[in-house]
Design a protein around this motif. Structure first.
Motif, PDB file in Angstrom:
ATOM      1  N   ASP A   5       0.820  -1.213   0.000  1.00 42.88           N
ATOM      2  CA  ASP A   5       0.000   0.000   0.000  1.00 42.88           C
ATOM      3  C   ASP A   5       0.854   1.263   0.000  1.00 42.88           C
ATOM      4  O   ASP A   5       0.397   2.318  -0.440  1.00 42.88           O
ATOM      5  N   MET A   6       2.076   1.181   0.498  1.00 48.82           N
ATOM      6  CA  MET A   6       2.921   2.371   0.616  1.00 48.82           C
ATOM      7  C   MET A   6       3.557   2.777  -0.717  1.00 48.82           C
ATOM      8  O   MET A   6       3.783   3.946  -0.957  1.00 48.82           O
ATOM      9  N   VAL A   7       3.860   1.811  -1.557  1.00 50.32           N
ATOM     10  CA  VAL A   7       4.545   2.125  -2.812  1.00 50.32           C
ATOM     11  C   VAL A   7       3.754   1.566  -3.986  1.00 50.32           C
ATOM     12  O   VAL A   7       3.002   0.603  -3.851  1.00 50.32           O
ATOM     13  N   LYS A   8       3.959   2.172  -5.112  1.00 55.49           N
ATOM     14  CA  LYS A   8       3.224   1.765  -6.303  1.00 55.49           C
ATOM     15  C   LYS A   8       3.690   0.410  -6.811  1.00 55.49           C
ATOM     16  O   LYS A   8       2.899  -0.483  -7.078  1.00 55.49           O
ATOM     17  N   ASP A   9       5.001   0.256  -6.931  1.00 60.04           N
ATOM     18  CA  ASP A   9       5.564  -0.979  -7.490  1.00 60.04           C
ATOM     19  C   ASP A   9       6.377  -1.672  -6.401  1.00 60.04           C
ATOM     20  O   ASP A   9       7.383  -1.131  -5.934  1.00 60.04           O
ATOM     21  N   CYS A  10       5.927  -2.849  -5.977  1.00 59.36           N
ATOM     22  CA  CYS A  10       6.619  -3.518  -4.876  1.00 59.36           C
ATOM     23  C   CYS A  10       7.397  -4.742  -5.349  1.00 59.36           C
ATOM     24  O   CYS A  10       7.608  -5.672  -4.591  1.00 59.36           O
ATOM     25  N   ARG A  11       7.804  -4.774  -6.615  1.00 59.58           N
ATOM     26  CA  ARG A  11       8.606  -5.890  -7.114  1.00 59.58           C
ATOM     27  C   ARG A  11      10.071  -5.642  -6.763  1.00 59.58           C
ATOM     28  O   ARG A  11      10.575  -4.532  -6.928  1.00 59.58           O
ATOM     29  N   VAL A  12      10.738  -6.687  -6.273  1.00 58.33           N
ATOM     30  CA  VAL A  12      12.143  -6.584  -5.908  1.00 58.33           C
ATOM     31  C   VAL A  12      12.898  -7.775  -6.480  1.00 58.33           C
ATOM     32  O   VAL A  12      12.286  -8.805  -6.805  1.00 58.33           O
ATOM     33  N   THR A  13      14.192  -7.643  -6.605  1.00 63.13           N
ATOM     34  CA  THR A  13      15.022  -8.757  -7.079  1.00 63.13           C
ATOM     35  C   THR A  13      16.133  -8.994  -6.077  1.00 63.13           C
ATOM     36  O   THR A  13      16.509  -8.095  -5.313  1.00 63.13           O
ATOM     37  N   TYR A  14      16.656 -10.214  -6.094  1.00 64.28           N
ATOM     38  CA  TYR A  14      17.779 -10.543  -5.211  1.00 64.28           C
ATOM     39  C   TYR A  14      18.989  -9.702  -5.590  1.00 64.28           C
ATOM     40  O   TYR A  14      19.266  -9.488  -6.769  1.00 64.28           O
ATOM     41  N   ARG A  15      19.716  -9.240  -4.588  1.00 67.25           N
ATOM     42  CA  ARG A  15      20.879  -8.393  -4.832  1.00 67.25           C
ATOM     43  C   ARG A  15      22.176  -9.188  -4.821  1.00 67.25           C
ATOM     44  O   ARG A  15      23.225  -8.662  -5.154  1.00 67.25           O
ATOM     45  N   ARG A  16      22.113 -10.440  -4.395  1.00 68.55           N
ATOM     46  CA  ARG A  16      23.331 -11.243  -4.300  1.00 68.55           C
ATOM     47  C   ARG A  16      23.343 -12.304  -5.382  1.00 68.55           C
ATOM     48  O   ARG A  16      22.466 -12.327  -6.244  1.00 68.55           O
ATOM     49  N   GLN A  17      24.334 -13.209  -5.297  1.00 72.47           N
ATOM     50  CA  GLN A  17      24.524 -14.151  -6.391  1.00 72.47           C
ATOM     51  C   GLN A  17      23.450 -15.231  -6.473  1.00 72.47           C
ATOM     52  O   GLN A  17      23.042 -15.593  -7.567  1.00 72.47           O
ATOM     53  N   THR A  18      22.996 -15.768  -5.345  1.00 75.89           N
ATOM     54  CA  THR A  18      22.068 -16.889  -5.392  1.00 75.89           C
ATOM     55  C   THR A  18      20.657 -16.406  -5.722  1.00 75.89           C
ATOM     56  O   THR A  18      20.057 -15.674  -4.935  1.00 75.89           O
ATOM     57  N   PRO A  19      20.093 -16.803  -6.852  1.00 78.89           N
ATOM     58  CA  PRO A  19      18.754 -16.322  -7.231  1.00 78.89           C
ATOM     59  C   PRO A  19      17.624 -17.238  -6.775  1.00 78.89           C
ATOM     60  O   PRO A  19      16.529 -17.170  -7.322  1.00 78.89           O
ATOM     61  N   TYR A  20      17.888 -18.110  -5.788  1.00 80.96           N
ATOM     62  CA  TYR A  20      16.891 -19.097  -5.377  1.00 80.96           C
ATOM     63  C   TYR A  20      16.424 -18.850  -3.945  1.00 80.96           C
ATOM     64  O   TYR A  20      17.142 -18.315  -3.122  1.00 80.96           O
ATOM     65  N   HIS A  21      15.220 -19.305  -3.665  1.00 83.10           N
ATOM     66  CA  HIS A  21      14.615 -19.138  -2.343  1.00 83.10           C
ATOM     67  C   HIS A  21      15.047 -20.308  -1.457  1.00 83.10           C
ATOM     68  O   HIS A  21      14.329 -21.283  -1.288  1.00 83.10           O
ATOM     69  N   THR A  22      16.258 -20.204  -0.908  1.00 82.98           N
ATOM     70  CA  THR A  22      16.819 -21.268  -0.084  1.00 82.98           C
ATOM     71  C   THR A  22      16.930 -20.791   1.359  1.00 82.98           C
ATOM     72  O   THR A  22      16.862 -19.581   1.622  1.00 82.98           O
ATOM     73  N   PRO A  23      17.128 -21.717   2.308  1.00 83.05           N
ATOM     74  CA  PRO A  23      17.255 -21.293   3.710  1.00 83.05           C
ATOM     75  C   PRO A  23      18.421 -20.332   3.952  1.00 83.05           C
ATOM     76  O   PRO A  23      18.362 -19.499   4.848  1.00 83.05           O
ATOM     77  N   SER A  24      19.470 -20.443   3.159  1.00 84.15           N
ATOM     78  CA  SER A  24      20.621 -19.562   3.360  1.00 84.15           C
ATOM     79  C   SER A  24      20.448 -18.231   2.632  1.00 84.15           C
ATOM     80  O   SER A  24      21.309 -17.360   2.708  1.00 84.15           O
ATOM     81  N   ASN A  25      19.344 -18.058   1.915  1.00 88.61           N
ATOM     82  CA  ASN A  25      19.132 -16.840   1.126  1.00 88.61           C
ATOM     83  C   ASN A  25      17.844 -16.132   1.556  1.00 88.61           C
ATOM     84  O   ASN A  25      17.106 -15.612   0.731  1.00 88.61           O
ATOM     85  N   ARG A  26      17.570 -16.098   2.858  1.00 85.48           N
ATOM     86  CA  ARG A  26      16.366 -15.435   3.349  1.00 85.48           C
ATOM     87  C   ARG A  26      16.545 -13.922   3.327  1.00 85.48           C
ATOM     88  O   ARG A  26      17.620 -13.408   3.640  1.00 85.48           O
ATOM     89  N   THR A  27      15.468 -13.218   2.970  1.00 86.07           N
ATOM     90  CA  THR A  27      15.565 -11.760   2.836  1.00 86.07           C
ATOM     91  C   THR A  27      14.362 -11.068   3.468  1.00 86.07           C
ATOM     92  O   THR A  27      13.349 -11.694   3.767  1.00 86.07           O
ATOM     93  N   ILE A  32      18.865 -11.686   5.590  1.00 81.26           N
ATOM     94  CA  ILE A  32      18.717 -12.026   7.003  1.00 81.26           C
ATOM     95  C   ILE A  32      19.724 -13.121   7.309  1.00 81.26           C
ATOM     96  O   ILE A  32      19.725 -14.167   6.652  1.00 81.26           O
ATOM     97  N   ASP A  33      20.581 -12.872   8.288  1.00 82.85           N
ATOM     98  CA  ASP A  33      21.568 -13.879   8.672  1.00 82.85           C
ATOM     99  C   ASP A  33      20.883 -15.067   9.314  1.00 82.85           C
ATOM    100  O   ASP A  33      19.857 -14.928   9.987  1.00 82.85           O
ATOM    101  N   LYS A  34      21.459 -16.238   9.123  1.00 88.85           N
ATOM    102  CA  LYS A  34      20.920 -17.438   9.754  1.00 88.85           C
ATOM    103  C   LYS A  34      21.141 -17.349  11.257  1.00 88.85           C
ATOM    104  O   LYS A  34      22.190 -16.916  11.712  1.00 88.85           O
ATOM    105  N   SER A  35      20.141 -17.782  12.016  1.00 95.17           N
ATOM    106  CA  SER A  35      20.300 -17.805  13.462  1.00 95.17           C
ATOM    107  C   SER A  35      20.806 -19.178  13.876  1.00 95.17           C
ATOM    108  O   SER A  35      20.793 -20.116  13.085  1.00 95.17           O
ATOM    109  N   THR A  36      21.244 -19.291  15.113  1.00 90.57           N
ATOM    110  CA  THR A  36      21.760 -20.553  15.606  1.00 90.57           C
ATOM    111  C   THR A  36      21.062 -20.917  16.916  1.00 90.57           C
ATOM    112  O   THR A  36      20.522 -20.037  17.583  1.00 90.57           O
ATOM    113  N   LYS A  37      21.058 -22.194  17.244  1.00 92.46           N
ATOM    114  CA  LYS A  37      20.427 -22.627  18.483  1.00 92.46           C
ATOM    115  C   LYS A  37      21.330 -22.382  19.685  1.00 92.46           C
ATOM    116  O   LYS A  37      20.882 -22.451  20.813  1.00 92.46           O
ATOM    117  N   GLY A  38      22.601 -22.148  19.461  1.00 89.49           N
ATOM    118  CA  GLY A  38      23.521 -21.914  20.564  1.00 89.49           C
ATOM    119  C   GLY A  38      24.116 -23.205  21.091  1.00 89.49           C
ATOM    120  O   GLY A  38      23.739 -24.298  20.683  1.00 89.49           O
TER     121      GLY A  38
END
Length: 129
Positions: A7-29, A44-50
């Motif tokens: 609702d805030m912007v007219k065009d809300c399409r975005v593209t990945y800015r890094r090398q991996t173009p896939y929706h993988t656990p290590s490529n969360r955004t 978003i950096d991966k979190s860890t259980k500690g």
């Protein structure tokens, strides 16, 4: 009322800015609006259980970091100032120390009993003579 990003912007399409173009656990955004009004993807950096004890309890006082970041931390953030500090919880540490102490006591007791048996044998041979 929650305002959606669409609702805030007219065009809300975005593209990945890094090398991996896939929706993988290590490529969360996350979609973020810049001061210039553009929408960009922020990684978003991966979190860890500690760190966990072998019994399954999470270790208090030990930082929750990815392994590469964890090695860069100062030592006081990686461990706890106690025996088995960064690897065992307090209960397991207590059990391990108690077990070691009991094993040593059993060894000493066994040695004492063996000496008593030897002493009786020598007394028995002296009386016969």
């Amino acid at each position: 009322r929650r305002v959606r990003l669409a609702d805030m912007v007219k065009d809300c399409r975005v593209t990945y800015r890094r090398q991996t173009p896939y929706h993988t656990p290590s490529n969360r955004t996350r979609v973020v609006k810049t001061p210039g009004g553009r929408l960009v993807l922020q990684k978003i950096d991966k979190s860890t259980k500690g760190a966990h004890c072998p019994c399954g309890v999470r270790l208090n006082g030990v930082a929750r970091q990815r392994p590469s970041d964890f090695r860069r931390l100062p030592k006081f953030e990686r461990t706890v100032a106690r025996a088995y500090g960064g690897s065992l919880c307090h209960k397991c540490t207590k059990d391990k120390i108690m077990r070691a102490f009991i094993v040593e006591e059993q060894k000493v007791l066994k040695q004492v009993l063996l000496e008593q048996v030897r002493a009786k044998k020598t007394e028995g041979t002296k009386k016969r003579r």
